[in-house]
Scaffold this motif. Structure first.
Motif, PDB file in Angstrom:
ATOM      1  N   GLU A   1      -3.201 -26.048  -9.064  1.00 54.32           N
ATOM      2  CA  GLU A   1      -3.525 -25.076 -10.654  1.00 54.32           C
ATOM      3  C   GLU A   1      -3.756 -23.850  -9.864  1.00 54.32           C
ATOM      4  O   GLU A   1      -3.397 -22.682 -10.587  1.00 54.32           O
TER       5      GLU A   1
ATOM      6  N   CYS B   1      -0.386 -22.145  -8.985  1.00 55.87           N
ATOM      7  CA  CYS B   1       0.496 -21.810 -10.247  1.00 55.87           C
ATOM      8  C   CYS B   1       0.127 -20.632 -10.710  1.00 55.87           C
ATOM      9  O   CYS B   1       0.926 -19.819 -11.323  1.00 55.87           O
TER      10      CYS B   1
ATOM     11  N   HIS C   1       0.091 -28.321 -14.602  1.00 60.61           N
ATOM     12  CA  HIS C   1       0.138 -27.002 -13.994  1.00 60.61           C
ATOM     13  C   HIS C   1       1.355 -26.478 -13.648  1.00 60.61           C
ATOM     14  O   HIS C   1       1.926 -25.226 -14.015  1.00 60.61           O
TER      15      HIS C   1
ATOM     16  N   SER D   1       4.187 -27.468 -15.187  1.00 59.14           N
ATOM     17  CA  SER D   1       4.959 -27.215 -16.348  1.00 59.14           C
ATOM     18  C   SER D   1       4.530 -25.844 -17.041  1.00 59.14           C
ATOM     19  O   SER D   1       5.623 -25.298 -17.531  1.00 59.14           O
ATOM     20  N   THR D   2       3.419 -25.367 -16.922  1.00 60.59           N
ATOM     21  CA  THR D   2       3.154 -23.840 -17.098  1.00 60.59           C
ATOM     22  C   THR D   2       4.247 -22.843 -16.669  1.00 60.59           C
ATOM     23  O   THR D   2       4.419 -21.880 -17.122  1.00 60.59           O
TER      24      THR D   2
ATOM     25  N   SER E   1       7.256 -20.870 -18.243  1.00 63.08           N
ATOM     26  CA  SER E   1       7.310 -19.336 -18.294  1.00 63.08           C
ATOM     27  C   SER E   1       8.517 -18.564 -18.104  1.00 63.08           C
ATOM     28  O   SER E   1       9.314 -18.741 -17.359  1.00 63.08           O
TER      29      SER E   1
ATOM     30  N   SER F   1       8.556 -29.603 -20.109  1.00 63.25           N
ATOM     31  CA  SER F   1       8.730 -28.324 -19.881  1.00 63.25           C
ATOM     32  C   SER F   1      10.138 -27.745 -19.270  1.00 63.25           C
ATOM     33  O   SER F   1      10.937 -26.824 -19.672  1.00 63.25           O
TER      34      SER F   1
END
Length: 217
Positions: free
Chosen positions: A46, A49, A75, A77-78, A82, A108
């Motif tokens: 996390e 990332c 995390h 996937s964020t 992006s 994602s």
């Protein structure tokens, strides 16, 4: 030259995530970071990332064997969703992401246009996870190499994947060795190649009676 940071097998724990994030935030030359065989866990990744989200030069990251679990995939996937991220090669092997993690990851990747190589070997993925991955293969136009070896994918998963192969026009390598496909599942996948001229390598070796099946190798 490709600038690489190799920190594999360094006993890095979740606390190291903040330091790694700081490196990524400040370094504009790093293209490849290898963090395999550490103990970052979901908490560490996390933090990592946050750094990945502010770094646009890194295009390859290795995170195998870090105990990330399905929570870690939230995390990751964020980053994959992006528009700031340029990750092209992602190694998530041996992280016990299970079917739930595969589902999160697929969500994602359906929105991602940079990831060309994904390693999900040894992650406890079964047929329901394979169904999600099949959905990805059927729709994704970016992924070139996918490794889902050494999971628990059976005949049902093979059926879903074989249908997806018929829809895909970009994947060139699919590794499915050491699963539970059996001869029935393997035949379905081989037959699907009749409708796909793009795949160059399909590995089905060691699958319950299928010992050395490598098609178009």
């Amino acid at each position: 030259a490709e600038y690489m940071g190799d920190l594999s097998e360094n006993r890095l724990k979740h606390q190291s995530g903040s330091v790694l994030a700081e490196i990524l935030e400040k370094n504009t030359n790093l293209q490849y970071m290898e963090l395999g065989n550490n103990s970052l866990g979901a908490e560490g990744v996390e933090k990592l990332c946050t750094g990945l989200l502010s770094n646009q030069t890194l295009n390859r990251i290795g995170l195998r064997s870090n105990g990330l679990g399905s929570e870690g995939m939230v995390h990751i996937s964020t980053v994959l969703m992006s528009s700031e991220s340029n990750i092209a090669q992602l190694d998530l092997g041996n992280n016990s992401i299970k079917d739930s993690g595969a589902l999160i990851l697929v969500g994602s990747l359906l929105q991602n246009t940079t990831c060309t190589s994904l390693n999900l070997r040894r992650n406890g993925i079964s047929d329901s996870g394979a169904k999600a991955i099949a959905n990805l293969i059927g729709k994704n136009k970016t992924l070139l190499r996918l490794n889902i070896c050494s999971n628990r994918i059976g005949v049902e998963g093979a059926s879903q994947l074989s249908l997806a192969i018929l829809k895909n026009t970009t994947l060139v390598q699919l590794h499915l060795g050491f699963n539970k496909l059996g001869t029935e599942g393997a035949h379905k996948l081989v037959d699907s190649l009749n409708g796909n001229q793009v795949i160059e390598k399909l590995d089905l070796s060691y699958n319950n009676g299928v010992e050395t099946w490598r098609v178009r190798w």
